[in-house]
Design a protein around this motif. Structure first.
Motif, mmCIF file in Angstrom:
data_model
loop_
_atom_site.group_PDB
_atom_site.id
_atom_site.type_symbol
_atom_site.label_atom_id
_atom_site.label_comp_id
_atom_site.label_asym_id
_atom_site.label_seq_id
_atom_site.Cartn_x
_atom_site.Cartn_y
_atom_site.Cartn_z
ATOM 1 N N UNK A 61 39.911 -7.085 11.525
ATOM 2 C CA UNK A 61 39.421 -6.103 10.570
ATOM 3 C C UNK A 61 37.919 -6.211 10.372
ATOM 4 N N UNK A 62 37.382 -7.410 10.468
ATOM 5 C CA UNK A 62 35.950 -7.614 10.257
ATOM 6 C C UNK A 62 35.644 -9.093 10.157
ATOM 7 N N UNK A 63 34.479 -9.398 9.618
ATOM 8 C CA UNK A 63 34.047 -10.783 9.428
ATOM 9 C C UNK A 63 33.338 -10.914 8.082
ATOM 10 N N UNK A 64 33.251 -12.133 7.614
ATOM 11 C CA UNK A 64 32.478 -12.407 6.415
ATOM 12 C C UNK A 64 31.456 -13.488 6.726
ATOM 13 N N UNK A 65 30.326 -13.450 6.033
ATOM 14 C CA UNK A 65 29.204 -14.327 6.401
ATOM 15 C C UNK A 65 29.308 -15.736 5.834
ATOM 16 N N UNK A 66 30.121 -15.955 4.820
ATOM 17 C CA UNK A 66 30.275 -17.303 4.281
ATOM 18 C C UNK A 66 31.754 -17.559 4.008
ATOM 19 N N UNK A 67 32.532 -17.801 5.065
ATOM 20 C CA UNK A 67 33.972 -18.026 4.889
ATOM 21 C C UNK A 67 34.233 -19.282 4.083
ATOM 22 N N UNK A 68 35.338 -19.259 3.355
ATOM 23 C CA UNK A 68 35.695 -20.379 2.502
ATOM 24 C C UNK A 68 37.205 -20.499 2.420
ATOM 25 N N UNK A 69 37.671 -21.688 2.077
ATOM 26 C CA UNK A 69 39.107 -21.945 1.976
ATOM 27 C C UNK A 69 39.403 -22.600 0.620
ATOM 28 N N UNK A 70 40.687 -22.835 0.367
ATOM 29 C CA UNK A 70 41.188 -23.459 -0.864
ATOM 30 C C UNK A 70 40.562 -22.841 -2.111
ATOM 31 N N UNK A 71 40.710 -21.538 -2.232
ATOM 32 C CA UNK A 71 40.220 -20.827 -3.403
ATOM 33 C C UNK A 71 41.044 -19.555 -3.576
ATOM 34 N N UNK A 72 41.178 -19.051 -4.808
ATOM 35 C CA UNK A 72 41.971 -17.836 -5.010
ATOM 36 C C UNK A 72 41.229 -16.573 -4.605
ATOM 37 N N UNK A 73 41.953 -15.482 -4.609
ATOM 38 C CA UNK A 73 41.427 -14.151 -4.357
ATOM 39 C C UNK A 73 41.806 -13.296 -5.569
ATOM 40 N N UNK A 74 40.819 -12.614 -6.177
ATOM 41 C CA UNK A 74 41.033 -11.923 -7.441
ATOM 42 C C UNK A 74 40.493 -10.495 -7.362
ATOM 43 N N UNK A 75 41.225 -9.547 -7.923
ATOM 44 C CA UNK A 75 40.717 -8.190 -8.067
ATOM 45 C C UNK A 75 40.067 -8.071 -9.442
ATOM 46 N N UNK A 76 38.745 -7.753 -9.445
ATOM 47 C CA UNK A 76 38.006 -7.646 -10.712
ATOM 48 C C UNK A 76 37.024 -6.488 -10.632
ATOM 49 N N UNK A 77 37.161 -5.548 -11.541
ATOM 50 C CA UNK A 77 36.259 -4.410 -11.644
ATOM 51 C C UNK A 77 36.096 -3.706 -10.290
ATOM 52 N N UNK A 78 37.225 -3.359 -9.694
ATOM 53 C CA UNK A 78 37.288 -2.597 -8.443
ATOM 54 C C UNK A 78 36.700 -3.333 -7.245
ATOM 55 N N UNK A 79 36.568 -4.650 -7.334
ATOM 56 C CA UNK A 79 36.085 -5.439 -6.208
ATOM 57 C C UNK A 79 36.958 -6.672 -6.032
ATOM 58 N N UNK A 80 37.038 -7.119 -4.811
ATOM 59 C CA UNK A 80 37.763 -8.342 -4.507
ATOM 60 C C UNK A 80 36.783 -9.499 -4.630
ATOM 61 N N UNK A 81 37.133 -10.465 -5.440
ATOM 62 C CA UNK A 81 36.252 -11.586 -5.751
ATOM 63 C C UNK A 81 36.896 -12.878 -5.267
ATOM 64 N N UNK A 82 36.113 -13.670 -4.516
ATOM 65 C CA UNK A 82 36.583 -14.970 -4.029
ATOM 66 C C UNK A 82 35.630 -16.020 -4.570
ATOM 67 N N UNK A 83 36.019 -16.726 -5.624
ATOM 68 C CA UNK A 83 35.081 -17.627 -6.302
ATOM 69 C C UNK A 83 35.008 -19.017 -5.696
ATOM 70 N N UNK A 84 33.781 -19.472 -5.464
ATOM 71 C CA UNK A 84 33.533 -20.845 -5.039
ATOM 72 C C UNK A 84 34.366 -21.178 -3.802
ATOM 73 N N UNK A 85 34.907 -22.375 -3.705
ATOM 74 C CA UNK A 85 35.719 -22.744 -2.551
ATOM 75 C C UNK A 85 35.019 -23.724 -1.632
ATOM 76 N N UNK A 86 35.740 -24.127 -0.593
ATOM 77 C CA UNK A 86 35.268 -25.128 0.370
ATOM 78 C C UNK A 86 34.734 -24.422 1.613
ATOM 79 N N UNK A 87 33.485 -24.710 2.004
ATOM 80 C CA UNK A 87 32.881 -24.049 3.161
ATOM 81 C C UNK A 87 32.864 -24.946 4.404
#
Length: 349
Positions: free
Chosen positions: A302-328
């Protein structure tokens, strides 16, 4: 929650396909912890973004003999132009459980600290400038490093470990959060070996469990990770069914997975390609975003992201998908908040 998520994610997530062309501008301020955390809980309460708990290595990294520190702080961000503030504390320092947004609160289930795993379940609500904690029935057994998601008002939780350094389980539990007297149901185990650090998603009324790792003993009897690319779906009518395998293994990607019109997105993860490598030379986790097409039972990039991260949740907030902090990288976190824009139309067919 499920319906609005699906509708919003029919729109192109432009940040994913464009991230390698131009660095993303930070839309949300960094988490107050300068190191960032892995294994945090996150969700939305009365339109405020909540991030809680987790762990990091604030002084020395693991290969330098550093000690993992666990946190109980609950941070609140009431708008994208506001500053993070400390809203309160979790019942104890912990992380690596399951968290979802339901109604006006953030449901937190399971988790771990340095010595044990927990069966705790509760709801955090941010209301009138105060953080409230409401208990839920505990899980049938302690669980950490599992995965879970909502389907309507029903929260599913699958896999994980019941205690540190034990074999993962393949259990499946469900609780109806809309019930006047919610209680956990024990459903049929997921097929295959017990797994941990998998991703959870939903499509319609089906729960989907993808990837993760199981543990196997080496010649010395030590537990080692075996990376998985199997995918299973569950619903009450058909039970468990095996779906198309992941193109490559994926461990600990942000979860629950964002839903799309076709199915859902799997945001990178650890594919195990660098297992055993010197952590100082680690190149980071997989940037690839895969989309599962439920009608075709197939995966595509589907695409790529510039700062991938793991062990963190995925949240829908104010019409955007938010991935907070995490392990890079192994032992390394980031305080940044990945924001995936879902406000522009897709140019995909």
């Amino acid at each position: 929650m499920t319906l609005s998520w699906t509708l919003l994610c029919r729109i192109m997530i432009v940040a994913l396909s464009c991230a390698t062309q131009e660095p993303a501008k930070p839309e949300i301020p960094d988490l107050p912890d300068k190191e960032g955390v892995a294994g945090a809980f996150a969700g939305v309460s009365h339109d405020a973004l909540l991030v809680a708990g987790g762990a990091n290595f604030p002084e020395r990294k693991p290969w330098e003999g550093g000690t993992k520190v666990w946190y109980d702080a609950v941070y609140i961000l009431e708008s994208k132009t506001a500053a993070w503030k400390t809203a309160g504390k979790l019942p104890r320092p912990m992380g690596y459980g399951v968290s979802v947004t339901y109604g006006d609160g953030v449901v937190i289930v399971g988790g771990a600290d340095a010595t044990k795993h927990y069966a705790d379940a509760f709801v955090l609500t941010w209301k009138d400038g105060k953080l409230e904690t409401k208990p839920l029935p505990p899980l049938p057994q302690p669980l950490a490093y599992g995965c879970g998601t909502l389907i309507g008002s029903k929260l599913y939780l699958s896999g994980g470990q019941t205690a540190p350094d034990t074999m993962p389980v393949n259990s499946l539990y469900r609780i109806d959060l809309a019930s006047k007297e919610p209680k956990w149901e024990t459903l049929k185990d997921c097929p295959g070996p017990g797994r941990m650090l998998a991703a959870a998603a939903n499509h319609g009324e089906s729960l989907i469990i993808a990837g993760g790792v199981t543990l196997v003993k080496d010649e010395q009897g030590k537990l080692q990770r075996k990376y998985l690319h199997t995918v299973y779906s569950y619903d009450d009518k058909l039970g468990w069914q095996e779906l198309a395998k992941l193109p490559r293994p994926s461990t600990a990607p942000p979860s629950p997975c964002p839903t799309t019109a076709r199915g859902f997105l799997l945001l990178g993860g650890d594919d195990g390609a660098q297992i055993g490598q010197d952590p100082v030379k680690h190149r980071g986790f997989s940037p690839e975003i895969w989309e599962y097409d439920a009608a075709k039972n197939s995966w595509s990039v589907f695409g790529k992201t510039d700062l991938p991260r793991v062990t963190t949740p995925c949240v829908l907030w104010q019409a955007q998908i938010v991935v907070p902090s995490g392990e890079i990288k192994p032992g390394r976190r980031t305080p940044t908040i990945l924001v995936i824009d879902s406000t522009r139309k897709s140019d995909r067919p």
